[in-house]
Design an enzyme around this catalytic site. Sequence first.
Site, mmCIF file in Angstrom:
data_model
loop_
_atom_site.group_PDB
_atom_site.id
_atom_site.type_symbol
_atom_site.label_atom_id
_atom_site.label_comp_id
_atom_site.label_asym_id
_atom_site.label_seq_id
_atom_site.Cartn_x
_atom_site.Cartn_y
_atom_site.Cartn_z
ATOM 1 N N GLU A 294 0.828 -1.205 0.000
ATOM 2 C CA GLU A 294 0.000 0.000 0.000
ATOM 3 C C GLU A 294 0.864 1.256 0.000
ATOM 4 O OE1 GLU A 294 -2.435 2.265 -0.655
ATOM 5 O OE2 GLU A 294 -3.712 0.708 0.192
ATOM 6 N N ASP A 298 1.089 3.989 -3.086
ATOM 7 C CA ASP A 298 0.769 5.406 -2.922
ATOM 8 C C ASP A 298 1.906 6.288 -3.418
ATOM 9 O OD1 ASP A 298 -1.550 4.530 -1.730
ATOM 10 O OD2 ASP A 298 -0.912 4.989 0.316
ATOM 11 N N SER A 484 -7.259 2.573 -3.527
ATOM 12 C CA SER A 484 -5.936 2.959 -3.042
ATOM 13 C C SER A 484 -5.094 3.590 -4.139
ATOM 14 C CB SER A 484 -5.186 1.733 -2.508
ATOM 15 O OG SER A 484 -5.554 1.458 -1.188
ATOM 16 N N GLY A 545 -23.936 12.359 -15.167
ATOM 17 C CA GLY A 545 -23.666 13.267 -14.058
ATOM 18 C C GLY A 545 -23.180 12.507 -12.844
#
Length: 726
Positions: A294, A298, A484, A545
């Site tokens: 993770e 990132d 993530s 939308g």
Amino acid sequence: MRPRTLTLAAAIAVLPLTAVSLGVSTAQAAAPHAAPRVTLPNTLNPAVAHSEKKGDVPAEQQISVAVSLKLRDADALEHFLAAVGTPGAPEFGRYLTPEQFTDRFGPTQASVDQVRAYLTAQGLTVTEVSANRQVVNARGTTAQVSQAFGTHESAYVDPQTQRSFFANDAAASVPSELAATVQGISGLDNHPVRRTHLVRPGTPAPGATPGAAPNAVAASPSGLSPAQYTGAYNLNRTGADGTGVTVALWEFDGYSKSNLTTYDSQYGLSGPAVSTVSVDGANYDSRPGDGQGEVELDSEIVRGAAPKATQLVYEAPNSDQGEIDMANKIVSDNRVSVISISWGSCEPDTTPASMTAVDNAFKQAAAQGISVFSASGDDGSRDCTRSTSGSTVKAVDFPASSPHQTGVGGTNLKVSAGNAYSSESAWSTAGGGVSTVFAKPSWQTGTGVNGTMRTVPDVSSNADPQSGFAIYTAGGWQVYGGTSAAAPLWSGYAAQFNQKAKAAGQPVLGEASPRLYALANSSGYATTFHDVTTGSNQDFPTRTGYDQVTGWGSPVADALTTALLGGTTTPPSGGCTTAQLIGNGGFETGSAAPWTASGGVVDNSASQAAHSGGWKSWMNGYGSAHTDSMSQTVSVPAGCKSASLTFWLHVDTAETGSTAYDKLTVQANSTTLKTYSNADAAAGYTQRTLDLTSFAGQTVTIKFTGTEDSSLQTSFVVDDVALNVG
């Protein structure tokens, strides 16, 4: 003139220490104080109702708690947040410093002292007070904690997750004297664990039977490269790379720098070295755990989107207290303008008091111009699938449900052979739905969703692991998806935007959602977002939308930047538009905002006349040792050839002679522009002019500070302040 009266705050009485029998390690104190107490209803973990009680927690076991304090002047804070993010409003872009926020909206030092005194009197050790005074951390035995907060601590087993944990059996309480100060108590249980929102191909969908194992580590990359996703979303057409911008990564695990370096080398990326900021002593980098992928995802996505941005990896313990302390440290440090969050927990299984404490820190982030982007979750509209409440409950993820950040949903992105956008559909397990905790904010309009509660997400980008990203982690290449990946992509976009905004002499993006919703509800929507209209999660379909799977859609980064900058990505001719920048310069609103001022400074009494109107800023005049101040932060556009600060000043004094006993100092940031004193006393007002041209292209805090010695009053009265640029 008679000296002004200075009212002293009443002394805070230390609440009495109630004896706790600590000689017995197998039993906790049976009853709280006899004094009146107030229950804090949001301090009970929802998992307790679904779990099996196994016995008492030993009385001598150590427990660490975070006592969150209430913000002040909530209505004024919400008004300020709405104004500071609204183009055209006088307060637009006039963000506060941490000190200004704390002085204006944070808990007072007296409140902190009161809470500290109570905790200490109960035998707890106060280990830390956050710099913004929002959190007081303390540690003590189970017996001491139980006595202090009127609780009983028991051992439980969660049947859904098969986790053993301890928790308070009922809501905590505090003495009535603290009820107006204390927001909540966190740390009374250790059940919450934030999950990553990272998914690899082959991972079963929520509730599905496991099938093939997720993809294995590979020697060469597959999945989307930076060139592909920056090309698809036009991130490569903004003319920005994140230079000069700092992004915080919100993490509960660590990373290996060698993995990040390998990723950079593979794709020819370079930028400032990633560094770690420890929270509560946490630092996982020497031995990263299961969340390593993770953290590296990132960082690598932000690097791909904004390669020159500086990255600070904040690492905290995976607990309520760790999350609260991380939120408050980031905003107090004030080193970043963007926060990327890819960890979360489902709302129904998260202690409400802890969510409120984190959301309060997000309010401070918004007031300081910090954008927050949070992954909306990977279990679709049933976010509790992997936690206590289970898959039968419709739920959204926190912090993506907070109304003071931007929740990012997920899509499946198809990219053409030329690295251009081809098409996009909803990822079937992208988090979305309706919050049960947070009310719909005023800016969340045009969604077509009825009801009074906040809906999630706000925007989206690629997250489906079947269209996942090439990531180097744990010594090899993998393909990762999940929301993530979507949150750091939007964070990278925000870093690009902030670079462009600074170059254009405009404010940073700040709280993104209000501005994004305003744009989505305008005629510019079709050119600034990819509206995703196919696919669904378990309960919500996409539609034209806004929808509760993809929000308003994914970014067309170059057009979005142009629109947010008001139609141009470069400064206007000459780089500067003639304008007056000071808000409420005549104080005629009857309050300080957007100034941050000492109590009683903004005044309409007849003892000192205003220069015009009825209100003015009256500093000092007490005839005793005293300091008053007022300050306001503005952005002086780049390219301005002149920036002139003017104000009308009246100095009234009982001092005699030419010695400067009492002084008024005018500063721009740390630069002292001018000092006036009792020697400048005169009848009536005199207009003063100070040159700020050298501050063009900068955010400047203009501050007036009056200091008075211990005898003979001097009043410094300021009115009709203006900063004219051109």
